[in-house]
Enzyme design. Sequence first.
Site, mmCIF file in Angstrom:
data_model
loop_
_atom_site.group_PDB
_atom_site.id
_atom_site.type_symbol
_atom_site.label_atom_id
_atom_site.label_comp_id
_atom_site.label_asym_id
_atom_site.label_seq_id
_atom_site.Cartn_x
_atom_site.Cartn_y
_atom_site.Cartn_z
ATOM 1 N N ASP A 30 -43.395 -13.156 33.509
ATOM 2 C CA ASP A 30 -43.009 -14.548 33.642
ATOM 3 C C ASP A 30 -41.526 -14.619 33.257
ATOM 4 O OD1 ASP A 30 -43.274 -17.434 33.780
ATOM 5 O OD2 ASP A 30 -43.314 -17.423 31.597
ATOM 6 N N ASP A 32 -39.495 -18.174 32.291
ATOM 7 C CA ASP A 32 -39.144 -19.254 31.359
ATOM 8 C C ASP A 32 -39.964 -19.177 30.083
ATOM 9 O OD1 ASP A 32 -37.193 -20.950 32.882
ATOM 10 O OD2 ASP A 32 -38.832 -20.919 34.326
#
Length: 246
Positions: A30, A32
């Site tokens: 991922d 953020d």
Amino acid sequence: MSRLFSSSSVLGTAGSKMAAFGKVTHCIFDMDGLLLDTEPVYERILGDLLKRYSTAYPRTTRMKVMGTTEQRTCEILVNDLRVPCSVDEFLAQFRRNQLLHLGQAPLLQGAERLVRHLHQHNIPIALATSSGVDSVEVKTKNHRELFELFGHKVMGSSDPDVKEGKPAPDIFLVAASRFADSPPPDRCLVFEDAPNGVTAAIAAGMQTVMVPDPRVEEDQRKHATLVLSSLEDFKPEQFGLPPFST
């Protein structure tokens, strides 16, 4: 059922290099809140937007939108908080503001070290972010060389193959399918910070290392394979990956 371990998990005996979890060959990240410290900026952008409509931004809603696509985030906010505007109008404002404010997001602790280590050891790595192309371009502009180490990037808010955003498994299944050798899900290790992302990875049949925001409750961490306070604490050999050099 997934096994949950904290950052103090066993490594084996006397410096053993044996994997403590299922051996993996590919890694999916991922972005953020995991690699880039963007979550405080997102909270500020969304909080300011909601203030324009005299609407509070409660903690439960903040947790609910964490890790979702841009479209889904705005749907949740407008519908759950009864914001007096359309989802499309709110989304347009959100996208405009994030492009203005997300360009200075710093890397989080341990992110660069781990990405470079895996790349140097020829471990295939991919990015699977709920953000769209324009947003990713802005957020990574000061770290372009590092993000070019990823073999491919799946951007959920703009990728037509991602039919449903997190917590659905689509984004991770798409990311796995785009590796040159299309590994089975159980050979992929996902790194996530958000409960929605962990749920998506587990639904995809992948092991998950979670580095949660401190505000994420214990109950929302329990499905992760391993929970760490920082990527700095990750020990690759626990998953059969090359260890860091000492």
